[in-house]
Design a protein around this motif. Sequence first.
Motif, mmCIF file in Angstrom:
data_model
loop_
_atom_site.group_PDB
_atom_site.id
_atom_site.type_symbol
_atom_site.label_atom_id
_atom_site.label_comp_id
_atom_site.label_asym_id
_atom_site.label_seq_id
_atom_site.Cartn_x
_atom_site.Cartn_y
_atom_site.Cartn_z
ATOM 1 N N GLU A 291 0.816 -1.209 0.000
ATOM 2 C CA GLU A 291 0.000 0.000 0.000
ATOM 3 C C GLU A 291 0.856 1.268 0.000
ATOM 4 O O GLU A 291 0.470 2.298 -0.569
ATOM 5 N N VAL A 297 -0.125 7.659 -1.976
ATOM 6 C CA VAL A 297 -0.374 7.460 -0.542
ATOM 7 C C VAL A 297 0.707 8.156 0.279
ATOM 8 O O VAL A 297 0.412 8.820 1.274
ATOM 9 N N TYR A 355 -8.958 4.909 -2.031
ATOM 10 C CA TYR A 355 -9.412 4.966 -0.645
ATOM 11 C C TYR A 355 -10.419 6.100 -0.455
ATOM 12 O O TYR A 355 -10.546 6.995 -1.298
ATOM 13 N N ARG A 360 -11.045 3.108 4.362
ATOM 14 C CA ARG A 360 -9.807 3.711 4.880
ATOM 15 C C ARG A 360 -8.633 2.737 4.792
ATOM 16 O O ARG A 360 -8.822 1.522 4.890
ATOM 17 N N LEU A 361 -7.454 3.294 4.633
ATOM 18 C CA LEU A 361 -6.228 2.490 4.656
ATOM 19 C C LEU A 361 -5.810 2.287 6.105
ATOM 20 O O LEU A 361 -5.624 3.251 6.845
ATOM 21 N N ILE A 394 -6.663 7.565 6.582
ATOM 22 C CA ILE A 394 -5.700 6.565 7.057
ATOM 23 C C ILE A 394 -5.960 6.295 8.528
ATOM 24 O O ILE A 394 -5.975 7.218 9.349
#
Length: 529
Positions: A291, A297, A355, A360-361, A394
Motif C-alpha cells: 500500500e 499514498v 481509498y 480507509r487504509l 488513514i
Amino acid sequence: MYRVAWGVFILLLFCGCEKGPEPIPPLPKESIAVVAKPDDPVGLDPANVTDLESLQITRNIFDTLVQYKEGSIEIEPGLAHSWTLADDGLSITFHLRPGVKFHDGTPFDAEAVRQNYERQAQKDHPLRSPGDTFFYWNDTWGERLSAIEVVDRLTIRFRFTEPIAPLMQSFAMPFFGISSPTAMRNYGADYFRHPVGTGPYIFEQWLPGERITVKANPEYWGGAPGVERVTFLPVADSTARELRLRKGAVHLATALSPQGVKLLAERGSVSIIDTEGLNVAFLAINNRVRELSDVRVRKAIRHGVDRQALVRGLYYGLADVTDTALPKGVWSRAEDQESSFDPEAGRELMKQAGYGPGNRLRLSFWYMAVPRSYLPEPKATAEAISRMLEEVYIQCDLQPVDWGVYLDRVGKGEHQLALAGWIGDHGDPDNYFSFIFGSANIDQTVGGTNVLFYSNPTVDKLIGESRKELDQIKREKAYRKLQSVIFQDAPWLPLAHARQVMGAHPKLRGYSLHPTGLLLLHKLRWDRS
C-alpha cells in the motif's frame, strides 16, 4: 572542506517562580558523578552499535585515530598525533601516539589498529563473533579500502581504490574506536559487555536495567579526568530524571522533555545545556509495503500532517520543521516548496489511490517506548500524527516498541509506519543521504540504516559519485539534484531538527554535548569553591 560554528550555550537560570528559585542541589561527598539517561545501551562494543544510548558511553571508553574538536566537526588528533594524506587521495599514513596502553595493560600500536579495522572488513577474521553486524563498515569503507599496512610499530597506512570526500570525518566516527585485540579474543561474543579501550574511563560493571559504572583512567594520554567514578543510570521517565537532578541524586540528565526544560529553568536550581544538533526526526514509511509503494499514498501522508503544529505543541520551540535530512548550517541544504500541510490535497490523492471515508487504509504505526533527543515525546507525537492522518482516510494502529529491539526490528523492515531519527555522525551530507536513502543500506537479514526501504537508482548514483568527488561545488550541485528526486518520490515524512538539551548540577564542570549527540566527560570535575 567547510566549517560550521556550532553554538553552545550554558545557561545558569535563576529566574524563579512565585516562591523564588530553588537552592542548588547538594554536592556529592565522593569524587563521583551520576548520569541519568532514558535507557540502557544496546551494547558497549562501538563497532556493533548505532544508538546514542550506547555511543554516549562508549565514546568515553574508546578513542579513535582522529576526533572532532569540542563543539564542532573540525578534526583534531586522537590516537594518531599526525597524518599524511596522499595528493591523489588514495592513501593516508597515520603516526600513532607512543606510550599509550589499553585498559588491560596491553600496548596500543599499529598492529592493534590493523586488527580492529580488519575485524570489520574480513568475514573470517578470528576476532569476529556470531552476531557481529558492523553496520557502518560497508557504507563507510567497504571495497573502497583496499589495504591496511603496518609500516612500523607506530605507523599505519590505509590505501583506497578511490578518493573518499569525507575521509577524515569517517575516521573520527565513534564506530571506529580502537578496542584491545587481547580483550576481544578473551571475551569473544561477550565482548560487548566487557569493553576495553584506551579512553579516559575504564569500564567496571554493567548491571542491565540498573547501572553502568566506569572509573577514571589515571594514565589517559589526554590527562586523567577530575572525577574518579561515573555511573550511568537508565531512567525511562523524563520527569523522574528531572526530579533526581533537582534533588542531587543525579548530576547530569540527558534527553530532557521540552516542558521539563521550561520548568527547570523556572526553578533555577540546575544548569540547562542547549546546543545545536545534527539530528533529524522523521516518520519512516516502509516503501516495500504494497500500500505504501504507491507514491500517492506517501504524498497524502505528507499533506495530512501539520508539522508546524507538532513542533509548537511537542517541542516547545526547541526544534525547527524541516523538509530535508540536512540540518540548518550543513551545506547543500534545500527546501521543498510543495510539501505544505494540505489535507484536502491529501484526501484527493487517497481517492485516486482507491481509498475514501468508507474504505480507509489501515496501517500499523510503531513508536519507541523511550524518548530520544530528536523525539522527546514519541508517544504524544505518534498519537498526534495518527489523529491527523484520519483526515486523509488513514487509520493507524499505534504500538510502542521497546528500544532494545526497536532499531533491529525497524532495520529489518518489520514496520509499516514508524517514528525514527538520524543523528549525523559528522556534518558531511553524505552521512545523511547514504545512510537514510542509499539502497546499499537496506538489509532485512541483520537490519540496515535505510529504514524507509527506499531504492532509487538515480539517488544511488548521485550518492556514489558525490562521495568520491573532491570538488565541493560539484558535490553541492549533485546533492541538490538528489534532494529534488527525494522530494518527488516522498519516501518519508521529515519532521524536525531538534536542539539537544541536557540538565546538569551547576557546580559540575568539564562536560560537553557534541553536535553529534556524543557526551564528552574526559575533563569532568567538581567546582567545590
